[in-house]
Design a protein around this motif. Sequence first.
Motif, PDB file in Angstrom:
ATOM      1  N   ARG A 171       0.614  -4.212   6.521  1.00 30.74           N
ATOM      2  CA  ARG A 171       0.230  -3.339   5.567  1.00 30.74           C
ATOM      3  C   ARG A 171      -1.200  -4.121   4.813  1.00 30.74           C
ATOM      4  N   THR A 172      -1.938  -3.272   4.429  1.00 31.04           N
ATOM      5  CA  THR A 172      -3.275  -3.646   3.460  1.00 31.04           C
ATOM      6  C   THR A 172      -2.796  -3.476   1.962  1.00 31.04           C
ATOM      7  N   VAL A 173      -2.964  -4.385   1.306  1.00 31.38           N
ATOM      8  CA  VAL A 173      -2.578  -4.197  -0.143  1.00 31.38           C
ATOM      9  C   VAL A 173      -3.443  -5.072  -0.829  1.00 31.38           C
ATOM     10  N   ASN A 174      -4.159  -4.255  -1.724  1.00 29.71           N
ATOM     11  CA  ASN A 174      -5.258  -4.825  -2.594  1.00 29.71           C
ATOM     12  C   ASN A 174      -6.165  -5.566  -1.593  1.00 29.71           C
ATOM     13  N   GLY A 175      -6.532  -4.660  -0.405  1.00 24.59           N
ATOM     14  CA  GLY A 175      -7.801  -5.512   0.447  1.00 24.59           C
ATOM     15  C   GLY A 175      -7.040  -6.543   1.256  1.00 24.59           C
ATOM     16  N   LYS A 176      -5.972  -7.060   1.160  1.00 21.02           N
ATOM     17  CA  LYS A 176      -5.572  -8.061   1.871  1.00 21.02           C
ATOM     18  C   LYS A 176      -4.601  -7.648   2.784  1.00 21.02           C
ATOM     19  N   GLN A 177      -4.194  -8.219   3.955  1.00 20.73           N
ATOM     20  CA  GLN A 177      -3.445  -7.812   5.069  1.00 20.73           C
ATOM     21  C   GLN A 177      -1.920  -8.664   4.698  1.00 20.73           C
ATOM     22  N   GLU A 178      -0.882  -7.863   4.546  1.00 18.40           N
ATOM     23  CA  GLU A 178       0.541  -8.558   4.370  1.00 18.40           C
ATOM     24  C   GLU A 178       1.454  -8.099   5.419  1.00 18.40           C
ATOM     25  N   GLN A 179       2.320  -8.936   5.634  1.00 13.80           N
ATOM     26  CA  GLN A 179       3.106  -8.314   6.507  1.00 13.80           C
ATOM     27  C   GLN A 179       4.836  -8.520   5.691  1.00 13.80           C
ATOM     28  N   PHE A 180       5.523  -7.325   6.179  1.00 12.85           N
ATOM     29  CA  PHE A 180       6.979  -7.118   5.417  1.00 12.85           C
ATOM     30  C   PHE A 180       7.923  -7.252   6.407  1.00 12.85           C
TER      31      PHE A 180
END
Length: 212
Positions: A171-180
Motif C-alpha cells: 500500500r502507498t501511504v503518504n507517498g511511500k510504499q508500505e507492506q502489511f
Amino acid sequence: MNINQRLRQFFGSFKVMGLALCGLALVACSTTRPPAPTNITEPDHYHYIIGPGDTVKIMVWHNKELSEGLPVRPDGKISTPLAEDMQAAGKTPTQLARDLEVTLAKYIQSPVVTVIVEKFVGPYNQQIRVIGQATKPQTLQYNEHMTLMDVMIAVGGITDFAAGNRATILRTVNGKQEQFRVKLQNLMRDGDISANVPMLPGDVLIIPESFF
C-alpha cells in the motif's frame, strides 16, 4: 554405499535444509511486518473517477444525435461529433459533463449534458490487484468501503497451495510504499472476522505459495 550415493545424500540434505531455512526466513519476514490497519480514515464521500477502458454514455438534452455510448480510449480521451479528443480519464462523470457543456456551447445553445458510466474499470492507480495463489488472480475495480473479504470473494478464495497467513498488502501511504501482513487462512477457512481488514484504492494483495 558408493561415493556417488554418499555425495547425492550429502548434497540432498543441504538442499532440504536450505528450503527449510528459506521457509523460516519468509515466515519471519511476514511476522515482522505490521498487521494491516483495521481502522482507516476514508474520504467523507467517495467519487468514482473515470479511467481508460470505461464505457460512458453521454446524453445531451434535446439533441439525440449527440447522445451516444463511448469507450474511453487507452490515452484517456473520448471523441464525439462536436468534441474531439476530450479528456475523460481522471474526471468524475459530473466533471466530464460540465466540460462537454462548455465545448458544445460553441455549437448549440445552452447544452445540458449528463454522463453515465456503464462499464467500470477505473484509473490504474485506484485498481486493486491480486497476485499469487488466489484462485483467480486479477485486477479489481475499487468499491467504496471494500474489505479483504470482498476481494477474496471476487477472486474465488485461495488455492490449496497458498500460504494464506503469510499474505501481505502492498500500500502507498503518504507517498511511500508500505507492506502489511494479513491472515487469509484465518479469514477464509477459520471464519476469523477480525482478519477482515479494509482495502484502499491502489492496494496490491500478494499471496505467496506454501513451501510445506
